[in-house]
Motif scaffolding. Sequence first.
Motif: not given
Length: 608
Positions: A160-166, A168-178, A188-189, A194-197
């Motif tokens: 989020l801080k570095f501006g990469f949370a949105a 697509h690849y980062v969001s998908n990996t976040l879902i997997h991680m949680y 959380d996942a 819900d916020r990802t296209p």
Amino acid sequence: MPPRPPLRSPPSGGPYTTAPPSPPRAAEQHCLRLLERATTPASLLQPLAFLLKHGLHSNPLVLTRLFSAAGSAAPALLEPLVAALLRPGLPLDAFLLNTLIRAHVASPLPSARRRAAAFFPLMLRRGVAPNKFTFPFLLKSCAAMPGSPAAGLQAHAAALKFGFAADHYVSNTLIHMYSCFGAGFLGDARNVFDRTPKDSAVTWSAMIGGYVRGGLSSDAVMLFREMQASGVWPDEVTVLGVLSAAADLGALELTRWVERFVAREGIGRSVTLCNALIDTLAKCGDVDGAVAVFEGMEERTVVSWTSVIDALAMEGRGKEAVAVFEEMKAVGVPPDDVAFIGVLTACSHAGMVDEGRGYFDSMKTEHGIEPKIEHYGCMVDMFGRAGMVEQGLDFVRAMPMKPNPIIWRTLVAACRAHGRLELGESISRDLLKEYPAHEANYVMLSNVFALTQRWKEKSEIRREMSKRGITKVPGCSLVELDGEVHEFIAGDESHPQYKEIYRMVEEMSRELRRIGHIAATSEVLLDLDEEDKEGALQWHSEKLAIAFVLLRTPPGTQVRVVKNLRVCSDCHAAIKCISQVYNREIIVRDRSRFHRFKDGSCSCKDFW
């Protein structure tokens, strides 16, 4: 006419010539070529020696390729190389550090996977800015440490801080991680989802897989329905996730739909997909369908063979399972330790003790496979099911490793089934002393007290469980009807049709009494009179599930039930009678096997 000027050589580096590379550049290029060919630990040594000889240990590009090659070709060398070459004065860039994170995440060594996330703080300390490729690798490293969710939360904050949370690849990996952190983080996942296209099957697959891992297979199936409605086409990963959910739920209709979908849409029937189909069809009660998929495969792996052996074993078709095992050996596929678990389980469930002993002995003598504790557990289970409790106990005492609690609990179950309650009590007490936090140990001792009508001791055990916050898992049964999965718990009134279901259960009880069925009240481990015990048995979850299907389906329709616990002897005897009275084939998958009830008998031949 003025004289022509003399010809001169074009200047070095001009458009007419290419200067030969300088010595350091030539050494770099040669080392990179050597690293491209390094596919084994031995072949990695030559470029490593060249690197050291020519002083390339400070070249970030060469080191990046070296660490990448080590990660894939020689995982055991990765950490020693990093320790030797990643020195404080080395110039670092994002490409090198991303490679280090990725190589450590992909390593088969737990120590390397645990270290992967440590390179991100190093990146920040050295002033190297992360990029969009950094966070998918970093988040995968956090997902590989499900016991340490704090690191994942910090990684999410950094994205989020570095501006990469949105991204697509980062969001998908976040879902997997949680989703890897357990059911408590599925919310959380889902928030990230819900916020990802949702224009990619990868995003849907990540959340579907998360629900399956978290034990929420019904939610996974509902999300798959939403995916279909959204117009996003599933890929093979999605299909594998849905098959896992269907296997958990015993959803045969969904599994058959997926099989038809794969054929209709031309999704490649890879070996992995076919193996998943075999496993899911078998767990949904269609063993013959699983065998048909296996027979139609052009390429088979040892997993394919093992899946069919397991499928036949779960339904008590031991001789067929053994025949498949022998065919596998005959066609030149060497059995591994997992295949032996399958064939030993088949022998156990079918009462084939002599055959099981032979296969166990052949592991070392013919195949050079050292039996693991799982194989010893299969043997103890086999002795216990056959009533050979003393032989099972002698076998445990002769084991070359310390028996685990599962093996001791298997013996206790055999003692209970065959009337050796004193021995079962002794083992249960020893288990409680060594493993005081495990719910199953309390339940087993409580049940032994109930069977010997020692209600005071049983109450004391229950109080101790309550004091420790330990609860007994309630019996739960699932049935699939018209694409929807219905859940039943003993005595539960939450189903919209519970009144009709209860009336149907009462009708079933009257019909069973009419043909002479007597409830096995010894199965009720409560201090009640006989009439109350019979009433308690009447409302077991599998009977509610069967009553519901009888109400909702025409005569002759097959009934399929999935139960989370072992079916009790009263329900087993009652369902045999129900299959006869109502002329239905009833398939029940309990915690350990399949029971196919038809015309008043069961495929397990009352051996379970």
